[in-house]
Design a protein around this motif. Sequence first.
Motif, PDB file in Angstrom:
ATOM      1  N   GLN A 177       0.839  -1.205   0.000  1.00  0.00           N
ATOM      2  CA  GLN A 177       0.000   0.000   0.000  1.00  0.00           C
ATOM      3  C   GLN A 177       0.873   1.254   0.000  1.00  0.00           C
ATOM      4  N   ALA A 178       1.913   1.268   0.829  1.00  0.00           N
ATOM      5  CA  ALA A 178       2.806   2.423   0.910  1.00  0.00           C
ATOM      6  C   ALA A 178       3.574   2.614  -0.392  1.00  0.00           C
ATOM      7  N   THR A 179       3.965   1.528  -1.029  1.00  0.00           N
ATOM      8  CA  THR A 179       4.699   1.604  -2.300  1.00  0.00           C
ATOM      9  C   THR A 179       3.833   2.195  -3.398  1.00  0.00           C
ATOM     10  N   ILE A 180       2.584   1.761  -3.476  1.00  0.00           N
ATOM     11  CA  ILE A 180       1.669   2.296  -4.487  1.00  0.00           C
ATOM     12  C   ILE A 180       1.405   3.780  -4.228  1.00  0.00           C
ATOM     13  N   LYS A 181       1.215   4.146  -2.973  1.00  0.00           N
ATOM     14  CA  LYS A 181       0.994   5.554  -2.633  1.00  0.00           C
ATOM     15  C   LYS A 181       2.207   6.396  -3.031  1.00  0.00           C
ATOM     16  N   ALA A 182       3.401   5.918  -2.717  1.00  0.00           N
ATOM     17  CA  ALA A 182       4.620   6.652  -3.067  1.00  0.00           C
ATOM     18  C   ALA A 182       4.753   6.800  -4.584  1.00  0.00           C
ATOM     19  N   ALA A 183       4.448   5.742  -5.318  1.00  0.00           N
ATOM     20  CA  ALA A 183       4.542   5.788  -6.778  1.00  0.00           C
ATOM     21  C   ALA A 183       3.546   6.788  -7.355  1.00  0.00           C
ATOM     22  N   LEU A 184       2.343   6.824  -6.809  1.00  0.00           N
ATOM     23  CA  LEU A 184       1.337   7.777  -7.292  1.00  0.00           C
ATOM     24  C   LEU A 184       1.747   9.215  -6.999  1.00  0.00           C
ATOM     25  N   ILE A 185       2.285   9.450  -5.813  1.00  0.00           N
ATOM     26  CA  ILE A 185       2.742  10.801  -5.474  1.00  0.00           C
ATOM     27  C   ILE A 185       3.887  11.206  -6.396  1.00  0.00           C
ATOM     28  N   HIS A 186       4.806  10.289  -6.638  1.00  0.00           N
ATOM     29  CA  HIS A 186       5.922  10.574  -7.548  1.00  0.00           C
ATOM     30  C   HIS A 186       5.384  10.899  -8.951  1.00  0.00           C
ATOM     31  N   TRP A 187       4.440  10.106  -9.423  1.00  0.00           N
ATOM     32  CA  TRP A 187       3.826  10.307 -10.743  1.00  0.00           C
ATOM     33  C   TRP A 187       3.212  11.703 -10.841  1.00  0.00           C
ATOM     34  N   CYS A 188       2.512  12.121  -9.779  1.00  0.00           N
ATOM     35  CA  CYS A 188       1.881  13.448  -9.766  1.00  0.00           C
ATOM     36  C   CYS A 188       2.904  14.563  -9.867  1.00  0.00           C
ATOM     37  N   ASN A 189       4.052  14.359  -9.269  1.00  0.00           N
ATOM     38  CA  ASN A 189       5.044  15.418  -9.169  1.00  0.00           C
ATOM     39  C   ASN A 189       6.028  15.474 -10.336  1.00  0.00           C
ATOM     40  N   LEU A 190       5.949  14.537 -11.256  1.00  0.00           N
ATOM     41  CA  LEU A 190       6.839  14.556 -12.413  1.00  0.00           C
ATOM     42  C   LEU A 190       6.453  15.692 -13.357  1.00  0.00           C
ATOM     43  N   GLU A 191       7.436  16.432 -13.811  1.00  0.00           N
ATOM     44  CA  GLU A 191       7.159  17.488 -14.789  1.00  0.00           C
ATOM     45  C   GLU A 191       6.926  16.878 -16.169  1.00  0.00           C
ATOM     46  N   THR A 192       7.693  15.871 -16.503  1.00  0.00           N
ATOM     47  CA  THR A 192       7.477  15.123 -17.741  1.00  0.00           C
ATOM     48  C   THR A 192       7.493  13.644 -17.386  1.00  0.00           C
ATOM     49  N   ARG A 193       6.676  12.912 -18.102  1.00  0.00           N
ATOM     50  CA  ARG A 193       6.563  11.478 -17.838  1.00  0.00           C
ATOM     51  C   ARG A 193       6.995  10.709 -19.075  1.00  0.00           C
ATOM     52  N   PRO A 194       7.626   9.557 -18.872  1.00  0.00           N
ATOM     53  CA  PRO A 194       8.004   8.732 -20.025  1.00  0.00           C
ATOM     54  C   PRO A 194       6.759   8.331 -20.830  1.00  0.00           C
ATOM     55  N   GLU A 195       6.862   8.453 -22.137  1.00  0.00           N
ATOM     56  CA  GLU A 195       5.721   8.163 -23.013  1.00  0.00           C
ATOM     57  C   GLU A 195       5.187   6.751 -22.817  1.00  0.00           C
ATOM     58  N   ASP A 196       6.095   5.786 -22.636  1.00  0.00           N
ATOM     59  CA  ASP A 196       5.633   4.404 -22.498  1.00  0.00           C
ATOM     60  C   ASP A 196       4.815   4.211 -21.214  1.00  0.00           C
ATOM     61  N   LEU A 197       5.164   4.938 -20.161  1.00  0.00           N
ATOM     62  CA  LEU A 197       4.377   4.835 -18.930  1.00  0.00           C
ATOM     63  C   LEU A 197       3.047   5.569 -19.049  1.00  0.00           C
ATOM     64  N   GLU A 198       3.031   6.694 -19.739  1.00  0.00           N
ATOM     65  CA  GLU A 198       1.752   7.370 -19.991  1.00  0.00           C
ATOM     66  C   GLU A 198       0.835   6.472 -20.811  1.00  0.00           C
ATOM     67  N   TYR A 199       1.411   5.773 -21.764  1.00  0.00           N
ATOM     68  CA  TYR A 199       0.637   4.849 -22.602  1.00  0.00           C
ATOM     69  C   TYR A 199       0.014   3.758 -21.736  1.00  0.00           C
ATOM     70  N   LEU A 200       0.798   3.202 -20.826  1.00  0.00           N
ATOM     71  CA  LEU A 200       0.274   2.171 -19.925  1.00  0.00           C
ATOM     72  C   LEU A 200      -0.765   2.739 -18.969  1.00  0.00           C
ATOM     73  N   ALA A 201      -0.507   3.928 -18.436  1.00  0.00           N
ATOM     74  CA  ALA A 201      -1.438   4.550 -17.492  1.00  0.00           C
ATOM     75  C   ALA A 201      -2.788   4.850 -18.148  1.00  0.00           C
ATOM     76  N   GLY A 202      -2.793   5.042 -19.441  1.00  0.00           N
ATOM     77  CA  GLY A 202      -4.027   5.263 -20.189  1.00  0.00           C
ATOM     78  C   GLY A 202      -4.593   3.978 -20.758  1.00  0.00           C
TER      79      GLY A 202
END
Length: 65
Positions: A16-41
Motif C-alpha cells: 500500500q505504501a509503495t503504491i501511494k509513493a509511486a502515485l505521489i511521484h507520478w503526480c510530481n513529475l514534470e514530464t513522464r516517459p511516453e511508455d508509462l503514460e501509454y500504460l497509465a491510459g
Amino acid sequence: MVKMHSISLTLDVIEQATIKAALIHWCNLETRPEDLEYLAGNCGEFSLLDRPQLDRLIEKVSTGD
C-alpha cells in the motif's frame, strides 16, 4: 463501448505504501516517459487521470477504501 472492471485486492502495508509513493511521484513529475503514460491510459484507450482524480486515488490507496 468501454467496459468497466472492478478488482478487489488485499494489500499489505508495504504494498500500500509503495503504491501511494509511486502515485505521489507520478503526480510530481514534470514530464513522464511516453511508455508509462501509454500504460497509465490503458494502452491509449483512456485519457490520463488529472490531478484531482489522482489525489482521490491516492486517498483511496491510503485508506484502503
